[in-house]
Design an enzyme around this catalytic site. Sequence first.
Site, PDB file in Angstrom:
ATOM      1  N   LYS A 264       0.412  -7.182  76.368  1.00 49.81           N
ATOM      2  CA  LYS A 264       1.348  -6.902  75.297  1.00 49.81           C
ATOM      3  C   LYS A 264       2.159  -5.644  75.636  1.00 49.81           C
ATOM      4  O   LYS A 264       3.337  -5.550  75.348  1.00 49.81           O
ATOM      5  CB  LYS A 264       0.543  -6.683  74.005  1.00 49.81           C
ATOM      6  CG  LYS A 264       1.354  -6.812  72.756  1.00 49.81           C
ATOM      7  CD  LYS A 264       0.500  -6.584  71.545  1.00 49.81           C
ATOM      8  CE  LYS A 264       0.780  -5.229  70.968  1.00 49.81           C
ATOM      9  NZ  LYS A 264      -0.009  -4.876  69.813  1.00 49.81           N
ATOM     10  N   ARG A 265       1.470  -4.722  76.272  1.00 53.16           N
ATOM     11  CA  ARG A 265       2.127  -3.468  76.636  1.00 53.16           C
ATOM     12  C   ARG A 265       3.281  -3.688  77.631  1.00 53.16           C
ATOM     13  O   ARG A 265       4.295  -3.025  77.583  1.00 53.16           O
ATOM     14  CB  ARG A 265       1.107  -2.477  77.217  1.00 53.16           C
ATOM     15  CG  ARG A 265       0.985  -1.248  76.346  1.00 53.16           C
ATOM     16  CD  ARG A 265      -0.168  -0.375  76.734  1.00 53.16           C
ATOM     17  NE  ARG A 265      -1.406  -0.838  76.141  1.00 53.16           N
ATOM     18  CZ  ARG A 265      -2.525  -1.055  76.795  1.00 53.16           C
ATOM     19  NH1 ARG A 265      -2.587  -0.869  78.086  1.00 53.16           N
ATOM     20  NH2 ARG A 265      -3.601  -1.452  76.158  1.00 53.16           N
TER      21      ARG A 265
END
Length: 509
Positions: A264-265
């Site tokens: 997600k980062r």
Amino acid sequence: MSQKVRVRFAPSPTGGLHLGGVRTVLYNYLFAKRHGGDFILRIEDTDQTRFVPGAEEYIYNCLKWTGLEPDESPLHGGAYGPYRQSERKELYRQYAEQLVKEGRAYYAFDTPEELEAMRHNYKSEQNPSPQYDHTLRLKMRNSIRLSKEETDKLIADGTKHVIRIKMPERETVSFKDMIRGEVSFDTSVVDDKVLLKADGMPTYHLAVVVDDYLMKITHAFRGEEWLPSAPVHVLLWKYLFGLENMPQWAHLPLILGPNGKLSKRDGAKYGFPVFAMSWTDPKTNELTEGFKEKGFLPEAFINLLALLGWNDGTEQEIFSKEELIEKFSMERVHSGGAKFDYEKAKWFNHEWIKKSAVKSIKSKVKSLFEENNIIVSDDTFLEKVIAVVKDRCTLLSDFIQQGSFFFQEPEKYDIDAVKPKWNEAKKNFFLSFTEELKAIPEWKSAFIEDAFKKLAALQNIKPGELQLPLRIMLVGGKFGPPVFEIAELLDKENTIHRIQKALSLFSAG
Ligand code: GLU
């Protein structure tokens, strides 16, 4: 296949559904449809500490948006419900107790402090993270070490306890993965996983096996990150239901980002979506943008996901859902990580926007315009606009830039692009051009272009030098479809009006 194919997607509803999750949905769905089988959605919500409000609903919305809707689910019902594990709580204990009775599992009474002490006391250079396994279980407080009387008493006193699987000390457990072939594990390195928790809820390991059995699942496809759990599951199948009834497994390859496993980062860092749809974390209020909101068509999203780990053995890259159903096979899924490339993802979307019929994207474009305060009062006009600009749109959101000037006059003009080469001759050209336009027999781009070129020749100016100013007058900037097509769509009155308005701006100051 003689038995009816039944596959399942079994998410824990803890947040946004990332690319890997939707790809698991897709492969399950394609496989089920290919074989005339059923696709089941089972919500694995046994870990109540991880409950996230809205996460389950979000999953339904994603499946709806992608068109990968299940045949059975908590929402759609079915003959094997309930499909939410928390509602099946009472089912699991008997299987865990059966394993204890047969010596395959045991009660463990260790408190969190005792477990922490174990991890601390047995830590060594050779064993930096000691686990509850055959080497240590005899040092802990459980029904293997304690006598039957002591165990019975602890239970009768209501002492908190879990049930753990007793992993065999030295056994090789293998199974045939549909993608990876024969996979083997040495049980001596696997810990005694908890099967039933102190709150009476099963852990994932017990629930997944019991439910796959009770729901008559024939094939289980899930991400590669679950491979290390497979030996526990295979043993549970062997002990509880017999290996011959075990579904066929396929562990899908990882999806890789710019630096290893896609996270997600990475999305935030590199500016691309990783979730199917936007998700707002209810705890932090953090919004993570999704492919849908970014302007992807579901057809393109499915297409690009299908190719993250699979191909049909040819060079073909654009596949409709129907074609995928016809061609998909698990054997052609590769085991190595699949690299996600956002530029390529956008390419898929561009191809799909080009390929889509105007009518099929009309309502999406219309809502987009409305969200951006652009009033669309004539649907036929909107269709014409879409037809003229869609080949230039990579994301649905590009329709705003590429199309809004058809509905409203430009707010800003890129005067800098015109100014350096602007002169009296050009100004006079446009003044005469507006007169010519009034007399055009039929308002079609070919006639407009003809009048434009003839007048340019008459006034001895290269048409190429006049086209950019005309574009800026009509559009505001250096973009958009062929300029005479724009004029045709804008109609005579608007075209003349815009030229006149811009002329005064260009000539001022
Ligand atoms: N509940 C697991 C997850 O959240 C499912 C794994 C499986 O499909 O067995 O991904």
